[in-house]
Design an enzyme around this catalytic site. Structure first.
Site, short mmCIF file in Angstrom:
data_model
loop_
_atom_site.label_atom_id
_atom_site.label_comp_id
_atom_site.label_asym_id
_atom_site.label_seq_id
_atom_site.Cartn_x
_atom_site.Cartn_y
_atom_site.Cartn_z
N ALA A 35 0.95 3.60 3.14
CA ALA A 35 1.81 4.56 3.84
C ALA A 35 1.79 4.18 5.32
O ALA A 35 0.89 3.47 5.77
CB ALA A 35 1.26 5.97 3.65
N GLU A 80 -0.19 2.07 -4.99
CA GLU A 80 0.26 3.22 -5.79
C GLU A 80 1.70 3.03 -6.25
O GLU A 80 2.06 3.36 -7.37
CB GLU A 80 0.11 4.50 -4.98
CG GLU A 80 -1.36 4.88 -4.77
CD GLU A 80 -1.53 6.07 -3.86
OE1 GLU A 80 -1.21 5.94 -2.66
OE2 GLU A 80 -1.98 7.12 -4.32
N GLY A 132 -0.79 3.30 -0.48
CA GLY A 132 0.50 3.67 -1.09
C GLY A 132 1.20 2.46 -1.67
O GLY A 132 1.99 2.58 -2.61
N GLU A 154 -7.87 4.15 1.40
CA GLU A 154 -7.68 5.45 2.07
C GLU A 154 -9.01 6.08 2.50
O GLU A 154 -9.09 6.75 3.50
CB GLU A 154 -6.93 6.40 1.16
CG GLU A 154 -5.45 6.09 0.97
CD GLU A 154 -5.20 5.12 -0.18
OE1 GLU A 154 -6.12 4.37 -0.57
OE2 GLU A 154 -4.05 5.07 -0.65
N1 T1G Z 1 0.63 1.92 8.85
C1 T1G Z 1 1.09 1.64 10.08
N2 T1G Z 1 0.76 0.52 10.78
C2 T1G Z 1 -0.08 -0.34 10.18
C3 T1G Z 1 -0.60 -0.13 8.89
C4 T1G Z 1 -0.21 1.06 8.22
N3 T1G Z 1 -0.62 1.34 6.98
N4 T1G Z 1 -1.39 -1.18 8.59
C5 T1G Z 1 -1.37 -2.01 9.63
N5 T1G Z 1 -0.59 -1.51 10.60
C6 T1G Z 1 -0.28 -2.15 11.88
C7 T1G Z 1 -1.52 -2.34 12.73
O1 T1G Z 1 -1.77 -1.17 13.48
C8 T1G Z 1 -1.11 -3.50 13.61
O2 T1G Z 1 -0.22 -2.97 14.59
C9 T1G Z 1 -0.25 -4.36 12.68
O3 T1G Z 1 0.18 -3.47 11.61
C10 T1G Z 1 -1.03 -5.50 12.07
O4 T1G Z 1 -2.20 -4.92 11.48
C11 T1G Z 1 -0.28 7.72 0.45
C12 T1G Z 1 -2.09 7.91 2.42
C13 T1G Z 1 -2.82 -4.68 6.05
C14 T1G Z 1 -5.12 -5.69 5.91
O5 T1G Z 1 -5.30 1.61 5.12
O6 T1G Z 1 -5.95 -2.79 6.48
O7 T1G Z 1 -1.38 4.55 2.01
O8 T1G Z 1 -1.58 -3.51 16.63
O9 T1G Z 1 -3.81 -6.11 13.00
O10 T1G Z 1 -5.55 -7.99 10.48
O11 T1G Z 1 -2.24 7.11 -0.64
O12 T1G Z 1 -3.54 -3.86 8.75
O13 T1G Z 1 0.23 -5.07 15.84
O14 T1G Z 1 0.83 -2.81 16.78
O15 T1G Z 1 -4.62 -4.88 10.93
O16 T1G Z 1 -3.51 -8.95 9.26
C15 T1G Z 1 -3.55 2.80 3.42
C16 T1G Z 1 -4.36 -0.51 6.72
C17 T1G Z 1 -2.77 3.69 4.33
C18 T1G Z 1 -4.16 -0.47 5.21
C19 T1G Z 1 -3.51 -6.40 7.69
N6 T1G Z 1 -3.46 1.44 3.89
N7 T1G Z 1 -4.04 -1.83 7.23
O17 T1G Z 1 -4.55 -6.78 8.55
O18 T1G Z 1 -3.27 -7.01 10.73
S1 T1G Z 1 -2.92 5.36 3.85
C20 T1G Z 1 -4.36 0.95 4.75
C21 T1G Z 1 -4.92 -2.86 7.10
C22 T1G Z 1 -2.05 5.45 2.40
C23 T1G Z 1 -1.40 6.72 0.41
C24 T1G Z 1 -2.24 6.70 1.61
C25 T1G Z 1 -4.53 -4.14 7.78
C26 T1G Z 1 -3.99 -5.21 6.83
P1 T1G Z 1 -0.18 -3.63 16.05
P2 T1G Z 1 -3.59 -5.69 11.59
P3 T1G Z 1 -4.27 -7.77 9.77
#
Ligand code: T1G
Length: 694
Positions: free
Chosen positions: A68, A110, A107, A130
């Site tokens: 998400a 999912e 998500g 999450e």
């Molecule tokens: N939402 C918004 N921005 C995100 C994002 C996300 N989910 N994931 C990464 N970014 C942005 C991050 O801030 C950075 O921005 C850029 O993308 C590159 O990220 C309903 C509720 C995917 C392994 O927890 O683990 O889904 O600084 O530097 O090292 O059940 O990003 O460039 O402006 O980390 O290559 C669940 C979180 C969400 C994954 C890539 N998903 N992201 O790593 O790049 S909650 C996560 C990561 C959810 C549902 C629930 C990593 C990555 P900027 P980065 P990276």
């Protein structure tokens, strides 16, 4: 091929009876409102199009949907929910195959679970992280995953939040087929066509119950899991909420389980722990950015590293580079010290291999990156030299004078000092622009924090190189300015000062440690002292016998390593309160004429933590940290501040800066200048603002 855009980030490519629904929302294809709207509309369209018989869901860019859009959290929901999108996919009435590359997370996974099948390339990873955001999979992940892979595997995935490599995901049934790298979409299309050709019944995970029946036959599963992970989950709310959702999947019909999950998700989403953990997620990434820096400052190439000193720190630092294949020369003055240092490194790797975390081959590969030398001139080839010698300014200056002459032009010269003035060290070189501090935290091969100390003359590209290198070696780099103790140790000193005073005024070390442990710290100041060794920076010759630490060291009670320090330790190094320490403290209180009193847990916590918040405010107003969130990242990654409390500055705002200020003023009145509020704290309270307005 007909291409139809259903939103800015989702298009539909149809050719004959095949449809590819494609997401293109850089950088990580997060499920923003636009993506959700596009997906819902696209799947509604292909569902209504009788010519389409097979569907693939694919993503452009470097990864499948990574979750998400966290940036939307806390804001009113726009457009269709993730549940609406999943319903549209799952009930489209035709085979939908997810084509997974990069990371299918949260998500994203999912949504892939709402598809009927999943094809991935071997380099892909799947996960439900999450819990690391203080949340749980809120779009059916806790209800579909156990039906597909079983409750036990699902428990591990949702409470650990780890990324599962595609090969393992395939073995556990999460992914149905592995495609060749570069052949993902062709494989997914072939899989979808084959399902059509074979008339395969559409496999909706919600209809699967076999794995749940296995869980129902093992009623002890959940409590055994809770017990086995109690220590790891201590203080966190999200892990238990995740466990309860998996239990609901096992015991409730799908739709009831979905409602249970949705309620549990909203409870976490609106709680302070998730707010803290989401703040930390973005703060760690923010810390890598240098404000007001031209975008085109490129890092220097770091192909070879030299470390001066093969002691605990030097050896640990060297391992970080060897771990990622960067050749390291470790330089010592005496062969015995060098061999001992190399031996410790090998032992560390062999222990890691024994736990199955790396292979025996990895051990040899990493050891192969290390070269020992007794000649300082060996730094000549290095692009980065890190000094990790004794914490003494004269010795460091002597070393840097030699390095300046021996290292090649353009080589970066870094000191690992924990406290000392990096400007003063740089001043003995002819290349102050190439000099900075790289303060690793012990054990240097384990702790994620790297304080990057920006001296007055440190060149911008040197700073950019250090931040880039931190990421490459798996550290969280935070830029600090030159001051005594930089960010972390400077704030630690404020806490240590109060802890020492508290035990003379009436508390015992075990009271202070208990309060901070219950707050969520991994251990309290006195347990930390015993672990590190009370004799760091102490010597018999200079000891004045005036403090508890002095007296303990004079009695050879130097901490865990001597079997006794503030605590008495058994053979398993389990500590217990010591009557010896208690007597020393009572005698010192009496000698100082202090009338001991009972001190409440609340006062212990406030006196240990509020001065840290205040010191953090001073660090900010002196420009020794770019942002308050950098200070929080230091404390979470360098000292184990509980991530669900966001860091000292985040926590201070949660408590209320007005309350912190008021208590600091009260303490200043009764206990003196140690509690003098910083001007910044007073201004922010006056203006009703938080640290982001610093
Ligand atoms: N939402 C918004 N921005 C995100 C994002 C996300 N989910 N994931 C990464 N970014 C942005 C991050 O801030 C950075 O921005 C850029 O993308 C590159 O990220 C309903 C509720 C995917 C392994 O927890 O683990 O889904 O600084 O530097 O090292 O059940 O990003 O460039 O402006 O980390 O290559 C669940 C979180 C969400 C994954 C890539 N998903 N992201 O790593 O790049 S909650 C996560 C990561 C959810 C549902 C629930 C990593 C990555 P900027 P980065 P990276």
């Amino acid at each position: 091929m007909l291409v139809t855009k259903f939103s800015d980030t989702v298009r539909l490519e149809t050719e004959g009876d095949l449809a590819v629904v494609r997401v293109d929302n850089p950088p990580v294809n997060a499920l923003s409102a636009d993506v959700r709207a596009g997906l819902k509309a696209a799947f509604d369209a292909v569902g209504a199009n009788a010519d389409i018989t097979a569907i693939v869901l694919a993503c452009d860019g470097r990864t499948f949907i990574a979750g998400a859009d966290i940036r939307e959290f806390g804001k009113p929901m726009q457009g269709p929910s993730l549940h609406d999108v999943e319903e549209a996919i799952e009930n489209v009435g035709k085979p939908v195959v997810a084509a997974i590359h990069g990371t299918a997370l949260g998500g994203g996974l999912e949504v892939a679970l709402a598809c009927h099948w999943r094809v991935a390339v071997p380099s892909a990873k799947c996960g439900l992280p999450e819990v690391k955001l203080g949340l749980l999979p809120g779009a059916g992940g806790t209800q579909r995953l156990p039906r597909l892979v079983g409750a036990e595997a699902a428990l591990k995935m949702v409470t650990g939040g780890d990324h599962v490599p595609a090969k393992k995901a395939h073995a556990m049934g999460l992914v149905d087929e592995l495609a060749d790298e570069g052949g993902l979409e062709a494989a997914a299309i072939a899989f979808a066509r084959k399902a059509v050709a074979e008339g395969k019944p559409l496999r909706r995970i919600r209809d699967m119950d076999e794995k749940l029946a296995e869980a129902r036959a093992n009623p002890g599963l959940f409590d055994e899991f809770r017990k086995a992970n109690a220590r790891k989950f201590r203080g966190f709310e999200a892990p238990e909420a995740n466990i309860k959702c998996i239990e609901a999947a096992v015991n409730l019909p799908f739709d009831e389980g979905m409602k249970f999950e949705r309620d549990a998700f909203m409870k976490l989403m609106t709680g302070s722990q998730s707010a803290a953990q989401r703040y930390v997620f973005f703060s760690e990434r923010e810390a890598a950015k240098i404000p007001n820096l031209d975008g085109d400052v490129k890092p220097r190439a770091i192909g070879k590293v030299a470390i001066i000193g093969a002691g605990t720190m030097g050896g640990g630092i060297a391992m970080n580079f060897a771990n990622v294949g960067i050749p390291v020369t470790i330089i010592e003055m005496k062969d015995e010290a060098l061999q001992r240092g190399l031996g410790v490194i090998r032992k560390n790797y062999e222990n890691t291999a024994a736990k199955g975390r790396i292979s025996a081959d990895d051990v040899e590969k990493r050891m192969g990156c290390l070269t020992g030398s007794l000649d300082l001139a060996s730094v000549a080839e290095a692009d980065l030299v890190i000094e990790a010698v004794f914490e003494n300014m004269d010795i460091k200056k002597e070393v840097f004078t030699k390095l300046d002459a021996l290292a090649k032009p353009g080589a970066i010269l870094a000191t690992n000092t924990s406290y000392l003035d990096v400007d003063e060290i740089a001043s003995v070189t002819k290349r102050p622009g190439d000099v900075l501090g790289l303060h690793f935290f012990s054990p240097a091969n384990v702790m994620r924090l790297l304080e990057i100390v920006r001296a007055e003359k440190t060149a911008s590209d040197v700073l950019v190189t250090a931040l880039d290198l931190a990421r490459k070696i798996g550290k969280v780099g935070v830029v600090a300015g030159v001051c005594h103790g930089f960010i972390g140790n400077r704030m630690l000193a404020a806490r240590q000062r109060e802890a020492q005073k508290l035990i003379l005024e009436g508390a015992m070390p075990w009271d202070v440690d208990r309060v901070l442990y219950d707050f969520g710290m991994p251990m309290g100041p006195f347990q930390m002292g015993d672990l590190a060794g009370l004799d760091i920076g102490w010597s018999k010759e200079t000891s004045k016998g005036e403090t508890v630490r002095d007296l303990l060291c004079e009695m050879d009670r130097r901490g865990q390593k001597t079997g006794a320090g503030f605590y008495d330790y058994d053979e398993k190094r389990v500590g217990s309160p010591s009557p010896v320490t208690e007597k020393i403290i009572l005698d010192l209180s009496a000698k100082a004429g202090i009338k001991r009193r009972s001190i409440s847990d609340e006062e212990i916590l406030e006196r240990c933590l509020y001065p840290m918040v205040n010191e953090g405010a001073k660090i900010l107003e002196e420009g020794k940290a770019y942002r308050a969130s950098d200070i929080d990242i230091v404390w979470i990654n360098g000292y184990g501040w509980p991530v669900y409390r966001g860091g000292p500055m985040f926590w201070g705002e949660l408590v209320g800066l007005d309350k912190v200020l008021k208590r600091m003023q009260e303490f200043e009145t009764t206990m003196g200048a140690d509690f003098k509020p910083s001007a910044l704290l007073e201004r922010l309270v006056r203006e009703g603002k938080g640290f982001s307005a610093a």
